[in-house]
Design a protein around this motif. Structure first.
Motif, PDB file in Angstrom:
ATOM      1  N   THR A   1      -2.124   3.265  -2.352  1.00  0.00           N
ATOM      2  CA  THR A   1      -2.831   3.590  -2.307  1.00  0.00           C
ATOM      3  C   THR A   1      -4.308   3.887  -1.354  1.00  0.00           C
ATOM      4  O   THR A   1      -3.501   3.520   0.204  1.00  0.00           O
ATOM      5  CB  THR A   1      -3.862   1.459  -2.735  1.00  0.00           C
TER       6      THR A   1
ATOM      7  N   ARG B   1       0.784  -1.518  -0.144  1.00  0.00           N
ATOM      8  CA  ARG B   1      -0.272   0.028   0.335  1.00  0.00           C
ATOM      9  C   ARG B   1       1.245   1.024  -0.002  1.00  0.00           C
ATOM     10  O   ARG B   1       1.016   2.210  -0.403  1.00  0.00           O
ATOM     11  CB  ARG B   1      -0.634   0.045   1.043  1.00  0.00           C
TER      12      ARG B   1
ATOM     13  N   ARG C   1      -6.734  -2.214   1.313  1.00  0.00           N
ATOM     14  CA  ARG C   1      -6.519  -3.035  -0.424  1.00  0.00           C
ATOM     15  C   ARG C   1      -5.110  -3.624  -0.727  1.00  0.00           C
ATOM     16  O   ARG C   1      -4.398  -2.976   0.714  1.00  0.00           O
ATOM     17  CB  ARG C   1      -6.695  -1.589  -1.573  1.00  0.00           C
ATOM     18  N   ASP C   2      -5.625  -4.801  -0.856  1.00  0.00           N
ATOM     19  CA  ASP C   2      -4.163  -5.251  -0.651  1.00  0.00           C
ATOM     20  C   ASP C   2      -3.771  -5.274  -1.760  1.00  0.00           C
ATOM     21  O   ASP C   2      -3.947  -6.217  -2.550  1.00  0.00           O
ATOM     22  CB  ASP C   2      -4.567  -6.907   0.057  1.00  0.00           C
TER      23      ASP C   2
END
Lengths: 399, 221, 413
Positions: free
Chosen positions: C272, C267, C276-277
């Motif tokens: 991002t 990240r 979120r991975d």
């Protein structure tokens, strides 16, 4: 002769696709290094707008508090007490609170133009910050104690912001509305600074403006950094005295001191280390390519002993042969560079290159190309001498 | 004009010493047509290289217009080769990656001429050997005889005074060889160019003015 | 057969010292850079001690606060973590700890700046530090606010020289702490474990801080198994969504997530939003960059191998004329290249070890102890072999198409 070499190399182009690819990639590598180095150099030469000498930044922290926590009235008053105490010390010439310290990790920005994605960095500083940081005013004035009575928020902008917002028009005395999401706040421009490159010499200069730190009301953003201008010649041992005085007034707080010159050194090191490593890697890659080029040329000459013999028998001097080999290398280099230019032309679409400016980028491209030409010229020197030494009679006898 | 006086040539390697030529006396005068004959290893090519100023003798003297050739440095020798001498080789030695025209232009590259003059001279020279229609072909697209004619065009493009041919017909069939010899004869007769030709072929040798026979590096006539 | 291949390869390489040296330099250099890069990546992605159970650990690293005219991105505050993460059902252990800050001490006029971190008692159970002396402080020390400290080996040396430190007092930021234990230095590449001095959170918490939602803290959650991750994440997200922010009108909603370490690093790389991975994309990007970096040396190697092939074209012609099959010739060249790559691989690993020890000593990365562990070594070896094959295939293919007659004449382009 040049036409002859171009035709010869062009007809042999199938022999060196790999060599050409290598030259193209090396060119791109050099271009990246050159443009980074040139960007840094250009930034380094721009005026900083403040003078870090004899300035210390003291971070006053209420035990690991969150960065955006409001301060109680009690803490606010203690802050003012600390400032008065520091100003009273004989070693201290000036002192002021700021929101984010020069070279420090924290910053805050606000949107200047949403559509154009323009940001401006903001800071909050006290009335004494002008003298403390050695800021340079080019127009108007800095904050004054009476500014708390204004019914509009006074701000001091820098020349970059002035150009963006007011173009060539008058700035001092004008109003500017800061728009964040739905809310819009009006500010009054009271002065213009030469610059304030808080991020440091090697960071991209941003347009900038200062809010005033109003000591009469607790700021919604607590100012954790106290900047202090010392009288010249103050010994570093003063740090211990300073901290113990501060601690006596605020026992629960923690204080960390860093001279701005020290912070500057750290900043330069942090920014140049990656470039240095990148430069070393690129240098090694180029060395590898150079050795490879010498090797391939060497082979080429062994294979072309015959051709060299014929040219010698037809009247080419040793110098002619040497010039021919070097010339061929230059033509191959040009082919590789032509490919590299085609790729480099795509780069202006990328945001970091757009930020550089086309003229500047063009200069970097030219520099990188000149570097590759010079390197390949040097690589061709030794093999071309070997070629010139070919004894024509031996070369022709060997059938 | 070009004279070998008691010339000898010894090749030395680490272990061996080979006497390639010994006591050769030879004069090439303007308008001469000479053949050099002898079994392989008799020193024919070495003799041609000495005449072509590509090599230096270990004994004796090579004189060009009465001047010791060994006194000249590499640059002067190269210019002399370029202006006075033309070479034709057994295996043509055309540069495969250059067109016929570019091949013929090679000797002119080493003279201060404009591109246009070079081109005109090369085209005229190709016309003299009857190859005007093939100027933009590459050597690999030509027959052996055509390649050798290109080589001759290249040798004479700079209007040399002496043409040195090292078994020019060696790689050709007799019919084509005949054509090549005819070209050489014509150059000798019409333009007064001296020709020295190494050959194995008695028939061709007999059409020259003089035959020099070599055996084990010695002249035997 | 292989033996004769190897012998021949060795002879050929020795006969051409310049090419061998150039190729060796190229491969060794590339491999060493890649090995160093993968050692650095490994030490960040899988830091080892004290975060030995990284595979079962999730953390809360950042919070985003959104208000009508403000968007704040910062580390979480103590209050938020205490309320939402501390008592997650199904977690084996949960620890909340400070991000760390510099703390100044003066010792006989000498200035010492220590990285200072406040932690709870569970920190010492979840993270597995190696204690050189003494023991960690406990949850009781934390709740009573005892002025005790765990220090690292470097701090012990700075303050006490070669003496043991346990039981002695240490003054940091004007306050006196009693040293209860000494641990091995932890490099900054494991940011959760990196510090010079650790003290209980209880020494500093004021009632205000307990309510704080933003800034200064982090937390790690150890799950019984990776299968529990989904439940833990969902429960944490539910609790964060329910948080009411009473005294902060500026902010209305908070976003935070339990993330794996790799996801956190990814990240940060791609910038991002929280939760979120992107770790799969990061692995891909790293692989791609490595491949790109190998291109130039590989082209170089192919080029040199090609020259070697061409130089030996008459030898190849003779061999083919005497009945060597194209395949056996390709075999010979591949063996030559593999021998070359093998030697260069070893040289590259040695060079990488030297480079890493230079990095370790330079002090650029505090307490760095990068080393080539078995995994990195195998990575390097695999790379070397891949490299050798890759750069051998094209010349070998060219060679197999070589016309024996033309090769004999040495007239190959």
């Amino acid at each position: 002769m040049i036409r002859h070499l171009i035709r010869l190399t062009w007809n042999r182009r199938r022999t060196y696709p790999l060599l050409i690819a290598e030259i193209t990639i090396s060119f791109l590598v050099v271009l990246v290094v050159v443009s980074s180095a040139a960007t840094f150099l250009r930034r380094y030469r721009l005026p900083m707008g403040f003078d870090p000498r004899n300035v210390w930044a003291v971070t006053c922290d209420v035990n690991a508090s969150g960065f955006f926590d409001e301060r109680s009235q009690e803490e606010h008053e203690r802050q003012l007490l600390l400032l008065r105490e520091v100003r009273g010390l004989p070693e201290v010439a000036h002192a002021s609170y700021v929101f984010s310290a020069p070279y420090g990790p924290h910053s805050s920005t606000t949107t200047l133009d949403k559509e154009k994605d323009l940001s401006v960095e903001t800071n909050v500083a006290g009335d004494d910050a002008l003298a403390t940081l050695g800021l340079r005013l080019v127009e108007g004035r800095w904050f004054e104690p009476g500014d708390g009575q204004l019914n509009i928020e006074p701000i001091v902008i820098d020349q970059r912001m002035r150009r963006l917002v007011f173009r060539d028009g008058k700035a001092v005395g004008e109003e500017w509305a800061e728009t964040n999401d739905e809310r819009s706040r009006k500010h009054l421009v009271i002065g213009v600074l030469e610059a304030f490159r808080r991020g440091g010499e090697l960071k991209e200069p941003l347009p900038y403006f200062f809010y005033r730190d109003h000591p009469e009301k607790a700021s919604s953003l607590p100012l954790k950094t106290l900047v202090i201008r010392l009288r010249p010649g103050t010994p570093t041992a003063f740090e211990e005295t300073l901290i113990s005085r501060l601690r006596a007034l605020a026992p629960a707080w923690s204080f960390t001191v860093e001279p701005l010159t020290e912070a500057r050194r750290r900043h330069l090191q942090e920014m140049t280390t990656p470039l240095l490593i990148g430069g070393l890697l690129a240098g090694s890659l180029l060395l590898m390519v150079a050795l490879g080029l010498v090797g391939v040329l060497w082979q080429t000459i062994i294979r072309r002993t015959h051709e060299i013999g014929i040219r010698r028998s037809l009247g080419a001097t040793a110098g002619d042969i040497q010039r021919q080999i070097v010339g061929e290398v230059m033509v191959v280099t040009s082919l590789g560079l032509a490919l590299g230019f085609a790729l480099a032309l795509q780069a202006p679409l990328l945001p970091p290159v757009r930020a550089l400016g086309l003229h500047f980028y063009g200069l970097c491209v030219v520099l990188a190309a000149a570097g590759i030409y010079a390197l390949n010229f040097l690589c061709a020197m030794y093999p071309s001498r070997l070629a010139a030494k070919v004894v024509p009679a031996d070369a022709l006898r060997y059938e | 004009m070009l004279e070998l006086k008691n010339v000898g040539k010894v090749y030395r390697t680490e272990r061996l010493e080979t006497q390639a030529l010994e006591g050769i006396n030879l004069k090439v005068r303007p308008g001469d047509f000479l053949a050099v004959m002898g079994p392989s290893g008799s020193g024919k090519s070495t003799l041609l290289h000495l005449l072509g100023l590509l090599d230096q003798p270990t004994q004796g003297m090579v004189e060009l217009d009465g001047r010791q050739v060994m006194d000249h440095d590499d640059v002067t020798l190269s210019h002399l080769r370029n202006e006075m001498l033309g070479f034709v080789f057994q295996s043509f030695h055309l540069v495969a990656d250059l067109s016929v025209l570019d091949n013929v232009e090679i000797p002119l590259l080493y003279r201060p001429l404009s591109n246009r003059v070079r081109r005109d001279l090369a085209l005229r020279s190709l016309g003299r050997v009857g190859l005007s229609s093939r100027v933009h072909h590459y050597p690999s697209q030509l027959s052996g005889g055509q390649q050798q004619r290109v080589a001759i065009a290249r040798a004479i493009v700079g209007s040399p005074r002496i043409l040195l041919a090292d078994e020019p017909t060696g790689n050709l069939d007799s019919q084509t060889g005949e054509e090549i010899i005819a070209i050489l004869e014509e150059l000798n007769r019409k333009e007064g160019m001296s020709v020295v030709m190494v050959t194995h072929d008695q028939r061709f040798a007999e059409r020259t003015h003089r035959i020099i026979r070599l055996f084990d590096g010695r002249q035997i006539n | 057969m292989l033996r004769s291949y190897l012998l021949l390869a060795w002879k050929v390489l020795r006969r051409r010292p310049f090419f061998t040296a150039t190729s060796l330099f190229g491969i060794a250099f590339t491999l060493s850079v890649l090995t160093v890069a993968s050692a650095l990546y490994e030490s960040i992605a899988n830091p080892g001690e004290p975060l030995t159970r990284a595979g079962r650990v999730l953390g809360v690293y950042d919070v985003r606060g959104l208000g009508p005219h403000m968007c704040v991105f910062s580390s979480p505050g103590y209050g938020l973590l205490d309320r939402c993460a501390r008592s997650l059902p199904g977690a084996e252990k949960v620890t909340v700890f400070g991000k760390g800050e510099p703390m100044t001490s003066f010792l006989e006029g000498r200035k010492i700046v220590s990285q200072f971190r406040r932690t709870d008692g569970a920190y010492w159970e979840l993270l597995q530090f190696r204690f050189l002396e003494g023991a960690p402080f406990t949850a009781d020390d934390d709740s009573t606010g005892a002025f005790v400290a765990v220090v690292n080996a470097t701090t012990r040396r700075r303050f006490f020289g070669s003496e043991p430190a346990t039981g002695k007092s240490i003054v940091l930021g004007g306050r006196t702490y009693r040293v209860v234990g000494v641990v091995k230095d932890v490099p900054i590449t494991c940011p959760e474990g990196y510090a010079d001095v650790w003290t209980p959170i209880g020494t500093s918490l004021t009632p205000d801080r307990q309510k704080s939602y933003l800034g200064g803290y982090q937390c790690l959650v150890l799950a019984h198994s990776r299968a529990d991750f989904a439940n833990l994440r969902a429960e944490f997200a539910r609790r964060v969504a329910e948080v009411q922010i009473p005294d902060q009108q500026e902010l209305q909603t908070l976003t935070a997530a339990l993330e794996s370490r790799q996801a956190y690093v990814a990240r940060g790389t791609f910038n991002t939003e929280i939760g979120r991975d992107m770790s799969a994309r990061l692995s891909f990007a790293v692989f791609f960059v490595m491949l790109l970096f190998m291109t130039l040396p590989a082209i170089n190697l192919v080029n040199l191998t090609m020259s070697r092939v061409l130089e030996r074209s008459s030898e190849i012609g003779i061999r083919r004329a005497f009945g060597a099959s194209a395949r056996s010739l390709i075999g010979q060249f591949l063996v030559e290249n593999l021998v070359l790559t093998g030697i260069a691989g070893i040289a590259g690993l040695l060079l990488a070890a030297v480079l890493l020890s230079i990095v370790n000593r330079s002090g650029l990365v505090p307490y760095a102890h990068f080393g080539i562990d078995l995994r990195v070594f195998l990575d390097g070896l695999a790379l070397a072999l891949f490299f050798g094959l890759w750069s051998g295939v094209y010349p070998a293919w060219r060679m197999s198409r070589m016309d024996p007659i033309r090769a004999l004449q040495g007239r190959l382009s």
